[in-house]
Scaffold this motif. Structure first.
Motif, PDB file in Angstrom:
ATOM      1  N   THR A  72       0.848  -1.189   0.000  1.00 10.36           N
ATOM      2  CA  THR A  72       0.000   0.000   0.000  1.00 10.36           C
ATOM      3  C   THR A  72       0.888   1.245   0.000  1.00 10.36           C
ATOM      4  O   THR A  72       2.087   1.155   0.288  1.00 10.36           O
ATOM      5  N   SER A  75       1.543   6.280   4.275  1.00  8.65           N
ATOM      6  CA  SER A  75       0.685   7.428   4.626  1.00  8.65           C
ATOM      7  C   SER A  75       1.534   8.596   5.089  1.00  8.65           C
ATOM      8  O   SER A  75       2.677   8.449   5.472  1.00  8.65           O
TER       9      SER A  75
ATOM     10  N   MET B   1       1.671   5.784  14.927  1.00 12.25           N
ATOM     11  CA  MET B   1       1.205   4.391  14.825  1.00 12.25           C
ATOM     12  C   MET B   1       2.293   3.424  15.307  1.00 12.25           C
ATOM     13  O   MET B   1       3.450   3.585  14.946  1.00 12.25           O
ATOM     14  N   THR B   5       0.187  -1.994  14.691  1.00 11.07           N
ATOM     15  CA  THR B   5      -1.033  -1.480  14.050  1.00 11.07           C
ATOM     16  C   THR B   5      -0.746  -1.146  12.590  1.00 11.07           C
ATOM     17  O   THR B   5      -1.586  -1.369  11.724  1.00 11.07           O
ATOM     18  N   GLU B   6       0.452  -0.665  12.309  1.00 10.11           N
ATOM     19  CA  GLU B   6       0.784  -0.372  10.922  1.00 10.11           C
ATOM     20  C   GLU B   6       0.738  -1.659  10.093  1.00 10.11           C
ATOM     21  O   GLU B   6       0.153  -1.700   9.018  1.00 10.11           O
ATOM     22  N   LYS B   8      -0.970  -4.321  10.695  1.00 10.22           N
ATOM     23  CA  LYS B   8      -2.372  -4.735  10.548  1.00 10.22           C
ATOM     24  C   LYS B   8      -3.052  -3.959   9.432  1.00 10.22           C
ATOM     25  O   LYS B   8      -3.910  -4.481   8.728  1.00 10.22           O
ATOM     26  N   ASN B   9      -2.679  -2.693   9.283  1.00 11.41           N
ATOM     27  CA  ASN B   9      -3.272  -1.881   8.210  1.00 11.41           C
ATOM     28  C   ASN B   9      -2.808  -2.336   6.833  1.00 11.41           C
ATOM     29  O   ASN B   9      -3.552  -2.244   5.860  1.00 11.41           O
ATOM     30  N   ILE B  10      -1.571  -2.802   6.773  1.00 10.86           N
ATOM     31  CA  ILE B  10      -1.068  -3.249   5.462  1.00 10.86           C
ATOM     32  C   ILE B  10      -1.664  -4.605   5.102  1.00 10.86           C
ATOM     33  O   ILE B  10      -2.091  -4.841   3.970  1.00 10.86           O
ATOM     34  N   ASN B  12      -4.179  -6.595   4.641  1.00 11.24           N
ATOM     35  CA  ASN B  12      -5.583  -6.309   4.459  1.00 11.24           C
ATOM     36  C   ASN B  12      -5.933  -6.782   3.053  1.00 11.24           C
ATOM     37  O   ASN B  12      -5.174  -6.542   2.120  1.00 11.24           O
ATOM     38  N   ASN B  15      -5.127  -4.909  -0.098  1.00  9.45           N
ATOM     39  CA  ASN B  15      -3.728  -4.594  -0.428  1.00  9.45           C
ATOM     40  C   ASN B  15      -2.960  -5.784  -0.992  1.00  9.45           C
ATOM     41  O   ASN B  15      -1.755  -5.691  -1.214  1.00  9.45           O
TER      42      ASN B  15
END
Ligand SMILES: Cc1ncc(C[n+]2csc(CCOP(=O)(O)OP(=O)(O)O)c2C)c(N)n1
Ligand code: SF4
Ligand code: SF4
Ligand code: SF4
Ligand SMILES: [Mg+2]
Lengths: 75, 257
Positions: A72, A75, B1, B5-6, B8-10, B12, B15
């Motif tokens: 991704t 950010s 972050m 947690t980072e 976990k966001n990736i 997904n 992605n």
């Protein structure tokens, strides 16, 4: 240029610890674990997760296709 | 972050950029760690997926370690007697020209016991694709010398290294077949780096596309490793391959008409 961050998930029980993903990774993310899986193989894992750019090199060369790659924009 | 947690966001679903194609079954492969057969299976499966020809593809598996290829690719398969895959593929593609037919053969299977078989299939210019996996050894039976074994290479049946005075010379099969008018596309690839796998996939696609036009056979050699037979680790095997196999079996396209 947008910067990408990535991550991999290894199906550790199916990994055979061949190490081909370790040498294929351009940013040295992957290492073989000290622990072994149920088959006795030192499975691959992200030892340096922050360096992953989600390039899929590891996935392409894995003979057992046990790596899923995520990517991704940072950010 | 925080780092977790980072992560976990990736990690997904949206992605995902690389995952196992559904053309590969979930069965665990019986191959030794690092075996090139696994990478080649995956490359073929991914191209079948990309071309959307899963329902139209028929493979013929050989005798050799890849005899069980039908357990790994979710397409129709036949299994041939040792070296005879080109004959089965010939019949299949002639009877069902709408199908994409390929053989998958090792160097013992294709270059030794099946040498005449492949020569004549190539000479007839059958509309099939041949995957020729050259690991310079008989993997399945315990690492005996193959016609492709390099001069000086130690195997179970050449413990002091292959002696070309008594056993002849390593055969460059692709070069021989490229001379036949029936071959349309002859290439030698490998699968040890991401770049090599991408190149291999391009060749596989070209091979499958060629079968639509009845203009000859597509022959794709893949130089690979057999870490068990070579008695080296998978990573060392790739290094040995680059150092010793590539000079004798140079990569690249020999014929593309
Ligand atoms: C008619 C016959 N002869 C001999 C054998 C024994 N045999 C099984 S596999 C094999 C050679 C396999 O080597 P290769 O084709 O290079 O495949 P690899 O295992 O290296 O991928 C041989 C000689 C057999 N199964 N059938
Ligand atoms: S996706 Fe690329 S950067 Fe990330 S672990 Fe795999 S090879 Fe390394
Ligand atoms: S390439 Fe695949 S099987 Fe080999 S160590 Fe890496 S994840 Fe495991
Ligand atoms: S014996 Fe060689 S060719 Fe057969 S599965 Fe093992 S590494 Fe692969
Ligand atoms: Mg072989």
């Amino acid at each position: 240029m947008a910067k990408f961050i990535g991550a991999i998930v290894v199906d550790t029980e199916k990994c055979k610890g061949c190490g081909l993903c370790v040498v294929a990774c351009p940013t040295k993310v992957i290492e073989l674990a000290r622990d072994v899986n149920g088959k006795g193989y030192h499975y691959a894992h992200m030892a340096n997760a922050a360096a992953c750019i989600g390039c899929s090199s590891c996935g392409l060369v894995c003979p057992d296709t046990v790596i899923t790659v995520y990517r991704t924009k940072a950010s | 972050m925080t780092a977790t947690t980072e992560l976990k966001n990736i990690i997904n679903e949206e992605n995902v950029v690389y995952k196992k194609t559904s053309v590969l079954l979930d069965n665990e492969m019986h191959y030794c760690p690092g075996c090139t057969h696994g990478v080649i299976h995956k490359a073929i499966a991914e191209v079948i997926d990309d071309m959307d020809i899963q329902e139209k593809t028929i493979g013929v598996s050989p005798v050799g370690c890849s005899v069980l290829a039908y357990n790994y690719l979710d397409i129709d398969w036949q299994q041939a007697a040792h070296g005879r895959a080109p004959a089965l593929a010939t019949a299949t593609s002639r009877l069902m020209p709408e199908k994409y037919v390929f053989t998958y053969q090792g160097d013992g299977d294709l270059a030794s016991i099946g040498c005449a078989e492949i020569m004549h299939a190539c000479n007839r210019g059958e509309s099939i694709v041949v995957f020729f996996v050259n690991n310079a050894i008989y993997g399945m039976t315990g690492g005996q010398m193959a016609p492709t074994t390099l001069e000086g290479q130690v195997t179970a049946t050449s413990p002091y290294g292959r002696d070309c005075q008594t056993t002849g010379f390593p055969m460059r099969i692709s070069e021989m077949l490229a001379m036949l008018p029936g071959t349309r596309f002859v290439t030698r690839e490998s699968a040890e780096t991401p770049g090599a796998v991408r190149k291999l996939k391009k060749a596989i696609r070209k091979g499958f596309e060629n079968t639509r036009e009845n203009k000859g056979i597509s022959f794709i050699e893949i130089v690979g490793t057999c870490s068990s037979g070579w008695k080296l680790s998978p990573v060392k095997s790739n290094e040995w391959m680059k150092e010793n196999m590539f000079p004798y079996y140079p990569l690249g396209t020999l014929k593309d008409e």
